[in-house]
Scaffold this motif. Structure first.
Motif, PDB file in Angstrom:
ATOM      1  N   TYR A 108       0.894  -1.227   0.062  1.00  0.00           N
ATOM      2  CA  TYR A 108       0.016  -0.170  -0.091  1.00  0.00           C
ATOM      3  C   TYR A 108       0.944   1.255  -0.079  1.00  0.00           C
ATOM      4  O   TYR A 108       1.734   1.372   0.531  1.00  0.00           O
ATOM      5  CB  TYR A 108      -1.108   0.021   1.254  1.00  0.00           C
ATOM      6  CG  TYR A 108      -1.915  -1.004   1.345  1.00  0.00           C
ATOM      7  CD1 TYR A 108      -3.213  -0.993   0.652  1.00  0.00           C
ATOM      8  CD2 TYR A 108      -1.783  -2.234   1.729  1.00  0.00           C
ATOM      9  CE1 TYR A 108      -3.986  -1.965   0.554  1.00  0.00           C
ATOM     10  CE2 TYR A 108      -2.700  -3.340   1.843  1.00  0.00           C
ATOM     11  CZ  TYR A 108      -3.502  -3.250   1.286  1.00  0.00           C
ATOM     12  OH  TYR A 108      -4.867  -4.169   1.267  1.00  0.00           O
ATOM     13  N   PHE A 109       0.422   2.191  -0.717  1.00  0.00           N
ATOM     14  CA  PHE A 109       1.166   3.422  -0.817  1.00  0.00           C
ATOM     15  C   PHE A 109       0.535   4.711  -0.241  1.00  0.00           C
ATOM     16  O   PHE A 109      -0.848   4.790  -0.348  1.00  0.00           O
ATOM     17  CB  PHE A 109       1.502   3.799  -2.203  1.00  0.00           C
ATOM     18  CG  PHE A 109       2.127   2.698  -2.890  1.00  0.00           C
ATOM     19  CD1 PHE A 109       3.805   2.706  -2.726  1.00  0.00           C
ATOM     20  CD2 PHE A 109       1.739   1.541  -3.608  1.00  0.00           C
ATOM     21  CE1 PHE A 109       4.413   1.855  -3.290  1.00  0.00           C
ATOM     22  CE2 PHE A 109       2.280   0.639  -4.140  1.00  0.00           C
ATOM     23  CZ  PHE A 109       3.915   0.586  -4.306  1.00  0.00           C
ATOM     24  N   ARG A 110       1.094   5.518   0.366  1.00  0.00           N
ATOM     25  CA  ARG A 110       0.455   6.642   0.858  1.00  0.00           C
ATOM     26  C   ARG A 110       0.097   7.838  -0.173  1.00  0.00           C
ATOM     27  O   ARG A 110      -0.723   8.778  -0.070  1.00  0.00           O
ATOM     28  CB  ARG A 110       1.082   7.328   1.934  1.00  0.00           C
ATOM     29  CG  ARG A 110       1.187   6.609   3.187  1.00  0.00           C
ATOM     30  CD  ARG A 110       2.007   7.574   4.258  1.00  0.00           C
ATOM     31  NE  ARG A 110       2.105   6.612   5.528  1.00  0.00           N
ATOM     32  CZ  ARG A 110       3.508   6.041   5.819  1.00  0.00           C
ATOM     33  NH1 ARG A 110       4.358   6.370   5.111  1.00  0.00           N
ATOM     34  NH2 ARG A 110       3.319   5.290   6.723  1.00  0.00           N
ATOM     35  N   GLU A 137      -2.141   2.815  -6.803  1.00  0.00           N
ATOM     36  CA  GLU A 137      -2.981   1.608  -6.708  1.00  0.00           C
ATOM     37  C   GLU A 137      -1.964   0.485  -5.906  1.00  0.00           C
ATOM     38  O   GLU A 137      -0.651   0.656  -5.972  1.00  0.00           O
ATOM     39  CB  GLU A 137      -3.087   0.764  -7.967  1.00  0.00           C
ATOM     40  CG  GLU A 137      -4.096   1.442  -9.034  1.00  0.00           C
ATOM     41  CD  GLU A 137      -5.524   1.451  -8.370  1.00  0.00           C
ATOM     42  OE1 GLU A 137      -5.855   0.207  -7.924  1.00  0.00           O
ATOM     43  OE2 GLU A 137      -6.264   2.303  -8.567  1.00  0.00           O
ATOM     44  N   ARG A 138      -2.604  -0.088  -4.932  1.00  0.00           N
ATOM     45  CA  ARG A 138      -1.783  -1.007  -4.191  1.00  0.00           C
ATOM     46  C   ARG A 138      -1.332  -2.269  -5.215  1.00  0.00           C
ATOM     47  O   ARG A 138      -1.539  -2.499  -6.404  1.00  0.00           O
ATOM     48  CB  ARG A 138      -2.692  -1.811  -3.306  1.00  0.00           C
ATOM     49  CG  ARG A 138      -3.663  -2.625  -3.790  1.00  0.00           C
ATOM     50  CD  ARG A 138      -4.631  -3.292  -2.859  1.00  0.00           C
ATOM     51  NE  ARG A 138      -5.384  -4.122  -3.329  1.00  0.00           N
ATOM     52  CZ  ARG A 138      -6.485  -4.803  -2.775  1.00  0.00           C
ATOM     53  NH1 ARG A 138      -6.763  -4.616  -1.711  1.00  0.00           N
ATOM     54  NH2 ARG A 138      -7.272  -5.721  -3.609  1.00  0.00           N
ATOM     55  N   GLU A 139      -0.128  -2.908  -4.814  1.00  0.00           N
ATOM     56  CA  GLU A 139       0.322  -3.959  -5.820  1.00  0.00           C
ATOM     57  C   GLU A 139       0.533  -5.343  -5.041  1.00  0.00           C
ATOM     58  O   GLU A 139       0.645  -5.145  -3.491  1.00  0.00           O
ATOM     59  CB  GLU A 139       1.927  -3.478  -5.755  1.00  0.00           C
ATOM     60  CG  GLU A 139       2.154  -2.260  -6.683  1.00  0.00           C
ATOM     61  CD  GLU A 139       3.662  -1.916  -6.670  1.00  0.00           C
ATOM     62  OE1 GLU A 139       4.509  -2.547  -6.347  1.00  0.00           O
ATOM     63  OE2 GLU A 139       4.021  -1.084  -7.343  1.00  0.00           O
ATOM     64  N   TRP A 156       5.241   3.829   2.158  1.00  0.00           N
ATOM     65  CA  TRP A 156       4.699   2.585   1.801  1.00  0.00           C
ATOM     66  C   TRP A 156       4.938   1.354   2.920  1.00  0.00           C
ATOM     67  O   TRP A 156       5.554   1.583   3.948  1.00  0.00           O
ATOM     68  CB  TRP A 156       5.168   1.938   0.526  1.00  0.00           C
ATOM     69  CG  TRP A 156       6.721   1.554   0.777  1.00  0.00           C
ATOM     70  CD1 TRP A 156       7.786   2.447   0.504  1.00  0.00           C
ATOM     71  CD2 TRP A 156       7.220   0.549   1.037  1.00  0.00           C
ATOM     72  NE1 TRP A 156       8.858   1.597   0.740  1.00  0.00           N
ATOM     73  CE2 TRP A 156       8.637   0.324   1.108  1.00  0.00           C
ATOM     74  CE3 TRP A 156       6.713  -0.869   1.464  1.00  0.00           C
ATOM     75  CZ2 TRP A 156       9.357  -0.763   1.397  1.00  0.00           C
ATOM     76  CZ3 TRP A 156       7.481  -1.890   1.651  1.00  0.00           C
ATOM     77  CH2 TRP A 156       8.804  -1.706   1.580  1.00  0.00           C
ATOM     78  N   PHE A 157       3.690   0.300   2.784  1.00  0.00           N
ATOM     79  CA  PHE A 157       3.845  -0.427   3.868  1.00  0.00           C
ATOM     80  C   PHE A 157       3.185  -1.854   3.123  1.00  0.00           C
ATOM     81  O   PHE A 157       2.279  -1.821   2.359  1.00  0.00           O
ATOM     82  CB  PHE A 157       3.185  -0.199   5.129  1.00  0.00           C
ATOM     83  CG  PHE A 157       1.422   0.217   5.122  1.00  0.00           C
ATOM     84  CD1 PHE A 157       1.043  -1.181   5.273  1.00  0.00           C
ATOM     85  CD2 PHE A 157       1.284   1.254   4.657  1.00  0.00           C
ATOM     86  CE1 PHE A 157      -0.727  -1.032   5.121  1.00  0.00           C
ATOM     87  CE2 PHE A 157      -0.395   1.370   4.514  1.00  0.00           C
ATOM     88  CZ  PHE A 157      -1.004   0.254   4.881  1.00  0.00           C
TER      89      PHE A 157
END
Length: 103
Positions: free
Chosen positions: A9-11, A16-18, A43-44
């Protein structure tokens, strides 16, 4: 068996999430996400339960497409899904996993 998918997930707004890993047990998903290298600046990695128990295997025929079968319920973790919802399971059943006794 319940399986889980790890996503990155990206801030950043609109990014889009990967998908990172799929078909994991809960313990494997948790172990992955607790590692030091699964988060960084902006990201996390997080995990979600796969929806196989809520959305069954269903595909539709699009004769002019390649492959001609498309996964309707977005089961990209399925071994016959090419990752873009193209279904490569042989046969003409619209529910090939159910036909094989897999739910």
């Amino acid at each position: 068996m319940e399986t889980y998918t790890v996503y990155r997930y990206f801030r950043e707004c609109g990014k889009e999430r990967e998908e990172i890993k799929t078909g994991l047990t809960l313990e494997e998903a948790q172990e992955h996400c607790q590692r030091d290298d699964t988060s960084g600046e902006g990201w996390f990695d997080g995990y979600t339960k796969q929806a196989w128990d809520r959305l069954g295997c269903l595909r539709e025929l699009e004769p002019d497409a390649d492959p001609p079968w498309t996964c309707v319920n977005d089961h990209t973790g399925c071994m016959w899904n090419d990752g873009h919802n193209g279904c490569h399971h042989e046969g003409n059943n619209t529910q090939p996993l159910i036909e094989r006794g897999i739910t």
